[in-house]
Design an enzyme around this catalytic site. Structure first.
Site, short mmCIF file in Angstrom:
data_model
loop_
_atom_site.label_atom_id
_atom_site.label_comp_id
_atom_site.label_asym_id
_atom_site.label_seq_id
_atom_site.Cartn_x
_atom_site.Cartn_y
_atom_site.Cartn_z
N THR B 187 60.18 22.05 13.14
CA THR B 187 59.09 22.61 12.35
C THR B 187 58.02 21.63 11.92
O THR B 187 57.62 21.62 10.77
CB THR B 187 59.65 23.26 11.08
OG1 THR B 187 60.61 22.37 10.54
CG2 THR B 187 60.23 24.58 11.35
N GLU B 266 53.32 20.58 0.64
CA GLU B 266 52.03 20.83 -0.01
C GLU B 266 52.22 21.15 -1.48
O GLU B 266 52.82 22.16 -1.84
CB GLU B 266 51.30 21.96 0.71
CG GLU B 266 50.78 21.49 2.07
CD GLU B 266 50.13 22.59 2.90
OE1 GLU B 266 49.36 22.24 3.80
OE2 GLU B 266 50.40 23.76 2.64
N THR B 395 38.04 24.81 4.29
CA THR B 395 36.72 24.37 3.80
C THR B 395 36.72 22.89 3.46
O THR B 395 37.75 22.25 3.48
CB THR B 395 36.33 25.19 2.57
OG1 THR B 395 37.41 25.21 1.65
CG2 THR B 395 36.00 26.61 2.96
#
Lengths: 395, 395
Positions: B187, B266, B395
């Site tokens: 993964t 994260e 972004t």
């Protein structure tokens, strides 16, 4: 032919049903935390329960007594009475015995709970709280408020169903949702009342069929609670029944409550319909649709209003269903961003898709392009508020 | 008998391996985004790839050529080259043809990519960037940095493995993780180099066995990427091989990198080992352990440092494994909070358990109490930062 008319009253709308909600000190700040539903005649009752192996005490109690008829359901919030062992069931027996002493008219009462798992039920508060109730109260709003946990508003609905013959019956319901919401089983508390004269042997089947495409098609967080219950109470007082009309009305009631639960998912700002078509069969369509509702990367992209269709594609690919990039089409609202191997995504397209995502509710449609299987699942975004609610839930 | 000595150099540590990383303009602000691994003699290569049905172009390219030997791996970040169809594979062919023109010594080069899905690869930037590389550079650190996406630090490791005979071989590796991390397959990206003289036919098996208990036992967000790859490159230069020592060293390398990936998940602030024992078999233990790593309610409770053991119990119950509340025991660190039907949880216990949860790393041990099956999976918490990173990723 039949018509549905929206009416007030929630679970109290059908003839002979009563309900109320009060504060008995389970929640802080005098918030309502204990509710009942009562029918002045005995109801047939059917329920669908969570598939969680650690079913909560109220579910074990219901199954222990193989309850078929009742006219009183007591519901508390703030405490799930789950992982509480034999003691949890004994607490229910004592509470319901007190209820029978207090109210002479109730028969085979049942209980339902929602809230924190693994804390003994504050039995004495509930028994004491029962004293303040009056049975013949029609306050569906208070009942719907009292069963809330992290819900931000109460969820109820009711319809009068008029048949072509001029006869009619009513159906009402209330639900609580917000967290521990995951498809593949009845996934919250929902109580549905009706005065339709539905035969006992049709109740369970129609409940299960409707659950598959409503409550079992929504997800807030992919977690399956110990307490999930959808309960249908039918006192048959109207003497009226029409199978097609009832099925339709029941599915409509459950669908609208399911959408309310997703829209009010913990911290949710949007409700998104993930529509899968063209799968090799309906089962695979459901797997992909539900995978999309549970992908953290999809949910955070929804929150960021970012038309990151690559995450949608990746989730479908990871779901294990039969699929091929060269037959797949992905559409946000009415903006197709990927068409059978061709990336249509440029700056103009991105702006258009981002505009769709600014809405409170919209659809993401994935055509797998291989067969006729379809399914629509409903999910919400995941933002900072979800973390806030769940990092602090017990405090 | 053998000993492992930690050494510097990452993928460059084994004899004959070289690596470097540069900025070629895929990431903003001159961040490194293109890396290579080169061996001055041909390597045997084996790889495990994602089970996602939409495998990315680099994986399709590798499989198309049935690559068995190579001495050059080119890796870019920021763009996954996934959902890019035939064009994505053609882009790789052109890039690798340019690499062969630039560097006369490379044979059967392969490519690997990580980043945003569904955006055409900026091929020209990569081809131009290749010009700036020199093959005989030993800068494993730059290579490990260039393959990062949302990782907050580079992940590399290397050991010298000394056998009792006095002979030795080396093994090195680098990996990137952070998001789209889910158990049940390789993964992330991980490249392992070795100069051990491992027979070709033993490479795949040892890689798969190690992956099961390392990379396949971690989860950051339950999402399975289109690009996951674990690649083992063996140039056999040391002439030395010992099956037991190599298996041990490989598993150690993969285990340490797996833990680094979870710790650097994260937005993660903690790495938690979910240890299941007493399941009816190892498979069920793995299902429960992995379900715990993926439960949003467990992950947010970890973030809130809230010893909400009810959510742990509920997740095990919902995972579908054979279990019973009366045989289950739950322990946070060394604090047992639930023991075979008995809730041990009072304020003192809660304070003790909350103290355990303040640590950066700790274990939650659930003894199912029914058999001898065991498995340990590694997960992290989910906080505001995860939402921030993923709502804003493109972004």
């Amino acid at each position: 032919m039949f018509t549905l008319m929206s009416i007030d009253g929630g679970v109290c709308a059908p003839n002979g049903f009563f309900a109320d909600g009060k504060s008995v000190g389970l929640k802080p700040d005098n918030q309502k935390d204990l509710a009942f539903i009562y029918s002045d005649t005995l109801c047939s009752v059917k329920a669908i329960f969570t598939t969680n192996k650690f079913q909560a005490a109220p579910i074990l109690h219901f199954k222990k007594h193989s309850v078929q008829k009742t006219n009183f359901v007591l519901i508390n919030s703030k405490n799930a009475n789950a992982m509480t062992g034999e003691k949890g069931i004994e607490d229910i027996e004592q509470i319901l015995e007190s209820a029978c002493n207090r109210f002479k008219d109730i028969q085979n009462p049942v209980m339902s709970s929602t809230g924190v798992i693994g804390v003994p039920l504050p039995k004495e508060k509930i028994i004491k709280g029962l004293e303040s109730f009056e049975l013949e109260k029609k306050d569906g709003n208070s009942a719907a408020t009292a069963i809330m946990t992290t819900d931000s508003y109460e969820k109820q609905i009711a319809f009068e169903v008029k048949l072509e013959s001029g006869e009619s019956f009513k159906i009402g319901a209330m639900a609580k949702g917000a967290g521990m919401i995951n498809p593949a089983m009845a996934t919250m508390l929902c109580f549905i009342t009706t005065d339709a004269a539905i035969p006992d042997d049709e109740m369970e089947k129609v409940l299960k069929i409707s659950a598959e495409v409503t409550f079992n098609a929504i997800s807030v967080d992919g977690d399956t609670s110990t307490n999930d219950t959808v309960m249908l109470l039918a006192n048959k007082k109207s003497g009226v029944y029409d199978k097609e009309a009832f099925s339709h009305a029941l599915e409509r009631v459950m669908h609208e409550l399911a959408l309310k639960i997703v829209s009010d998912g913990e911290g949710a700002t949007k409700c998104v319909a993930f529509k899968i078509t063209g799968a090799v069969n309906d089962e695979e369509a459901a797997i992909a649709a539900k995978a999309l509702t549970n992908s953290l990367l999809v949910k955070t992209a929804l929150y960021g209003e970012d038309p990151n269709w690559g995450r949608v594609a990746s989730t479908i690919g990871a779901s294990g269903i039969t699929c091929d990039p060269s037959t797949l089409t992905i559409t946000f609202g009415d903006v197709t961003v990927y068409n059978k191997g061709e990336i249509l995504f440029d700056e103009e397209m991105e702006n258009k898709a981002a505009k769709v995502m600014k809405k409170d509710a919209f659809s993401i449609h994935c055509d797998i392009g291989l067969g006729n299987g379809s399914f629509t699942a409903y999910g919400c975004d995941l933002g900072y508020e979800y973390v806030k609610i769940n990092a602090d839930y017990r405090t």
